[in-house]
Structures are given as structure tokens and as C-alpha cells.
Design a protein around this motif. Structure first.
Motif, PDB file in Angstrom:
ATOM      1  N   LEU A   7      45.298  87.606 139.298  1.00  0.00           N
ATOM      2  CA  LEU A   7      45.096  86.905 137.946  1.00  0.00           C
ATOM      3  C   LEU A   7      43.987  87.703 137.153  1.00  0.00           C
ATOM      4  CD1 LEU A   7      44.998  82.936 138.934  1.00  0.00           C
ATOM      5  CD2 LEU A   7      46.929  84.464 138.065  1.00  0.00           C
ATOM      6  N   ASN A   8      43.232  88.365 137.662  1.00  0.00           N
ATOM      7  CA  ASN A   8      42.178  89.218 136.944  1.00  0.00           C
ATOM      8  C   ASN A   8      43.027  90.334 136.324  1.00  0.00           C
ATOM      9  OD1 ASN A   8      40.000  87.646 137.487  1.00  0.00           O
ATOM     10  ND2 ASN A   8      39.246  88.753 139.254  1.00  0.00           N
ATOM     11  N   VAL A   9      43.960  90.968 137.064  1.00  0.00           N
ATOM     12  CA  VAL A   9      44.558  92.064 136.542  1.00  0.00           C
ATOM     13  C   VAL A   9      45.820  91.455 135.307  1.00  0.00           C
ATOM     14  CG1 VAL A   9      46.463  93.740 136.947  1.00  0.00           C
ATOM     15  CG2 VAL A   9      44.349  93.353 138.445  1.00  0.00           C
ATOM     16  N   LEU A  10      46.278  90.581 135.764  1.00  0.00           N
ATOM     17  CA  LEU A  10      47.258  89.723 134.868  1.00  0.00           C
ATOM     18  C   LEU A  10      46.620  89.440 133.581  1.00  0.00           C
ATOM     19  CD1 LEU A  10      49.466  87.448 137.209  1.00  0.00           C
ATOM     20  CD2 LEU A  10      50.346  89.823 135.879  1.00  0.00           C
ATOM     21  N   ALA A  61      56.102  84.044 133.456  1.00  0.00           N
ATOM     22  CA  ALA A  61      57.000  83.916 134.375  1.00  0.00           C
ATOM     23  C   ALA A  61      56.610  84.416 136.041  1.00  0.00           C
ATOM     24  CB  ALA A  61      58.303  84.467 134.062  1.00  0.00           C
ATOM     25  N   LEU A  62      56.030  85.888 135.907  1.00  0.00           N
ATOM     26  CA  LEU A  62      55.434  86.296 136.829  1.00  0.00           C
ATOM     27  C   LEU A  62      54.450  85.515 137.573  1.00  0.00           C
ATOM     28  CD1 LEU A  62      55.396  88.808 139.039  1.00  0.00           C
ATOM     29  CD2 LEU A  62      53.545  89.517 137.628  1.00  0.00           C
ATOM     30  N   ALA A  63      53.252  84.827 136.895  1.00  0.00           N
ATOM     31  CA  ALA A  63      52.265  84.051 137.584  1.00  0.00           C
ATOM     32  C   ALA A  63      52.894  82.856 138.161  1.00  0.00           C
ATOM     33  CB  ALA A  63      51.405  84.020 136.550  1.00  0.00           C
ATOM     34  N   PHE A  64      53.645  82.176 137.402  1.00  0.00           N
ATOM     35  CA  PHE A  64      54.273  80.941 137.835  1.00  0.00           C
ATOM     36  C   PHE A  64      55.287  81.054 138.778  1.00  0.00           C
ATOM     37  CE2 PHE A  64      52.172  79.572 133.682  1.00  0.00           C
ATOM     38  CZ  PHE A  64      51.321  78.289 134.307  1.00  0.00           C
ATOM     39  N   TYR A  68      51.089  82.636 141.654  1.00  0.00           N
ATOM     40  CA  TYR A  68      49.744  83.405 141.574  1.00  0.00           C
ATOM     41  C   TYR A  68      48.827  82.628 140.662  1.00  0.00           C
ATOM     42  CZ  TYR A  68      52.279  87.379 143.028  1.00  0.00           C
ATOM     43  OH  TYR A  68      53.044  88.375 143.658  1.00  0.00           O
ATOM     44  N   ALA A  69      49.510  81.522 139.802  1.00  0.00           N
ATOM     45  CA  ALA A  69      48.613  80.717 138.779  1.00  0.00           C
ATOM     46  C   ALA A  69      49.245  79.365 139.198  1.00  0.00           C
ATOM     47  CB  ALA A  69      48.935  81.304 137.555  1.00  0.00           C
ATOM     48  N   ASP A  70      48.467  78.583 138.553  1.00  0.00           N
ATOM     49  CA  ASP A  70      48.831  76.887 138.411  1.00  0.00           C
ATOM     50  C   ASP A  70      48.960  76.421 136.995  1.00  0.00           C
ATOM     51  OD1 ASP A  70      49.229  76.424 141.462  1.00  0.00           O
ATOM     52  OD2 ASP A  70      47.086  76.430 141.465  1.00  0.00           O
ATOM     53  N   GLU A  71      48.088  77.426 136.179  1.00  0.00           N
ATOM     54  CA  GLU A  71      48.029  76.722 134.846  1.00  0.00           C
ATOM     55  C   GLU A  71      47.541  77.785 133.652  1.00  0.00           C
ATOM     56  OE1 GLU A  71      46.114  72.594 132.915  1.00  0.00           O
ATOM     57  OE2 GLU A  71      45.332  73.243 134.807  1.00  0.00           O
ATOM     58  N   PHE A  72      48.155  77.657 132.640  1.00  0.00           N
ATOM     59  CA  PHE A  72      47.595  78.575 131.580  1.00  0.00           C
ATOM     60  C   PHE A  72      46.733  77.644 130.536  1.00  0.00           C
ATOM     61  CE2 PHE A  72      48.295  80.789 127.552  1.00  0.00           C
ATOM     62  CZ  PHE A  72      47.921  82.131 127.802  1.00  0.00           C
ATOM     63  N   ASN A  74      43.587  77.904 127.521  1.00  0.00           N
ATOM     64  CA  ASN A  74      42.760  78.727 126.599  1.00  0.00           C
ATOM     65  C   ASN A  74      42.994  80.112 126.845  1.00  0.00           C
ATOM     66  OD1 ASN A  74      41.655  76.228 125.704  1.00  0.00           O
ATOM     67  ND2 ASN A  74      39.838  76.291 127.321  1.00  0.00           N
ATOM     68  N   GLY A  75      44.200  80.444 126.975  1.00  0.00           N
ATOM     69  CA  GLY A  75      44.628  81.862 126.921  1.00  0.00           C
ATOM     70  C   GLY A  75      44.441  82.730 128.347  1.00  0.00           C
ATOM     71  N   TYR A  76      44.131  81.867 129.443  1.00  0.00           N
ATOM     72  CA  TYR A  76      44.045  82.434 130.666  1.00  0.00           C
ATOM     73  C   TYR A  76      44.786  81.923 131.676  1.00  0.00           C
ATOM     74  CZ  TYR A  76      39.976  84.874 128.826  1.00  0.00           C
ATOM     75  OH  TYR A  76      39.342  85.793 127.851  1.00  0.00           O
ATOM     76  N   LEU A  77      45.475  82.650 132.519  1.00  0.00           N
ATOM     77  CA  LEU A  77      46.276  82.178 133.909  1.00  0.00           C
ATOM     78  C   LEU A  77      45.091  81.698 134.810  1.00  0.00           C
ATOM     79  CD1 LEU A  77      48.770  84.932 133.756  1.00  0.00           C
ATOM     80  CD2 LEU A  77      49.438  82.432 133.598  1.00  0.00           C
ATOM     81  N   ILE A  78      45.337  80.570 135.489  1.00  0.00           N
ATOM     82  CA  ILE A  78      44.289  80.284 136.257  1.00  0.00           C
ATOM     83  C   ILE A  78      44.878  79.567 137.675  1.00  0.00           C
ATOM     84  CG2 ILE A  78      42.521  79.783 134.653  1.00  0.00           C
ATOM     85  CD1 ILE A  78      43.162  76.690 135.191  1.00  0.00           C
ATOM     86  N   LYS A  79      44.025  79.647 138.915  1.00  0.00           N
ATOM     87  CA  LYS A  79      44.888  79.028 140.098  1.00  0.00           C
ATOM     88  C   LYS A  79      43.783  77.886 140.297  1.00  0.00           C
ATOM     89  CE  LYS A  79      47.179  79.183 144.045  1.00  0.00           C
ATOM     90  NZ  LYS A  79      48.474  78.985 143.807  1.00  0.00           N
ATOM     91  N   TRP A  80      44.505  76.731 140.513  1.00  0.00           N
ATOM     92  CA  TRP A  80      43.448  75.533 140.896  1.00  0.00           C
ATOM     93  C   TRP A  80      42.651  75.922 142.157  1.00  0.00           C
ATOM     94  CZ3 TRP A  80      48.406  72.229 140.314  1.00  0.00           C
ATOM     95  CH2 TRP A  80      48.548  71.915 138.904  1.00  0.00           C
ATOM     96  N   GLY A  81      41.548  75.125 141.887  1.00  0.00           N
ATOM     97  CA  GLY A  81      40.505  75.212 143.288  1.00  0.00           C
ATOM     98  C   GLY A  81      40.843  74.158 144.248  1.00  0.00           C
ATOM     99  N   PRO A  82      40.108  73.892 145.309  1.00  0.00           N
ATOM    100  CA  PRO A  82      40.555  72.877 146.129  1.00  0.00           C
ATOM    101  C   PRO A  82      40.395  71.279 145.425  1.00  0.00           C
ATOM    102  CG  PRO A  82      38.176  73.940 146.590  1.00  0.00           C
ATOM    103  CD  PRO A  82      38.945  74.633 145.496  1.00  0.00           C
ATOM    104  N   ILE A  83      41.033  70.439 146.124  1.00  0.00           N
ATOM    105  CA  ILE A  83      40.929  69.020 145.663  1.00  0.00           C
ATOM    106  C   ILE A  83      39.650  68.604 146.185  1.00  0.00           C
ATOM    107  CG2 ILE A  83      42.162  66.895 145.941  1.00  0.00           C
ATOM    108  CD1 ILE A  83      43.729  68.726 144.292  1.00  0.00           C
TER     109      ILE A  83
END
Length: 124
Positions: A7-10, A61-64, A68-72, A74-83
Motif C-alpha cells: 500500500l505504501n508503494v501503491l 482495482a489491483l488493491a481491492f 491489499y486494501a479494504d478502503e480508499f 482521503n486519497g489513500y488506499l488503506i487496510k483495516w486494522g484488527p477489530i
């Protein structure tokens, strides 16, 4: 595979064109520099072609598509943390976002999402 590194690279790639809304996309150049940066964090070159063509590929499309990502946001792809309890209480108290509710529901009812994802992946 280190999703944070991917995600940092993307998130750092130069965007050529993007569109929001129902038909969202974020296109970056399919060039040697971008391919090598993604290969260095474990993304196979075939994935870039799968989500694009010889000139560009869609990082959204690649991230989802590769989870690799769960959400987009504020301009950033992110992966959700633990519940955690904070998330649970936000959802239970009605203070959470739709994304918070989805995260919790995915954990509690994974079969609902697995079926939907399988339907989307199968050709029509």
C-alpha cells in the motif's frame, strides 16, 4: 506478503488519471519503474497487466481485487486494522461509519461476503 509495504508503494505512485463514483479508477503508468517498485514488495508483474494494459494499470482495482486494501479514504488506499472494542462500541452506539459496520459484519458473517465475491469473480 506485507500489505502495508504494498500500500505504501501503491499510494506513492504518480497518478495519470482518476475518476470517482460508481465507475471509479486510478490509473498509473505501466512502466519499468512502477513494475520494479511493486515487484520489490511482492506484487507479480502479471497482476499489473491483469488490471490494465501495456500503458496503464488501475491501482484501485489491483488493491481491492488482490485484497491489499479494504478502503480508499482521503486519497489513500488503506487496510483495516484488527477489530477492537472501540470499533464494536462505535457500531453498537450508532457512531461508526458504514466502513466500520462492514468490517464488523465481515468478521461476524464471512459467508455473506465470500458468496458475493465469488459471484463477482465468475464470468457472466
Amino acid at each position: 506478503m506485507n500489505h502495508e509495504a504494498i500500500l505504501n508503494v501503491l499510494n506513492s505512485l504518480e497518478v495519470i488519471e482518476q475518476q470517482g463514483g460508481e465507475d471509479s479508477y486510478i490509473l498509473v503508468a505501466n512502466n519499468e519503474v512502477n513494475r520494479s517498485r511493486l515487484a520489490a514488495v511482492g506484487v507479480p508483474a502479471e497482476k499489473m497487466v491483469y488490471y490494465g494494459d501495456d500503458e496503464t494499470f488501475c491501482i484501485l482495482a489491483l488493491a481491492f481485487g488482490e485484497r491489499y486494501a479494504d478502503e480508499f479514504v482521503n486519497g489513500y488506499l488503506i487496510k483495516w486494522g484488527p477489530i477492537d472494542d472501540s470499533l464494536r462500541y462505535r457500531v453498537l452506539n450508532g457512531d461508526g461509519t458504514a466502513g466500520d459496520a462492514e468490517r464488523l459484519l465481515r468478521l461476524l458473517e464471512p459467508d455473506l461476503f465470500q458468496q458475493s465475491e465469488e459471484e463477482q469473480a465468475s464470468p457472466a
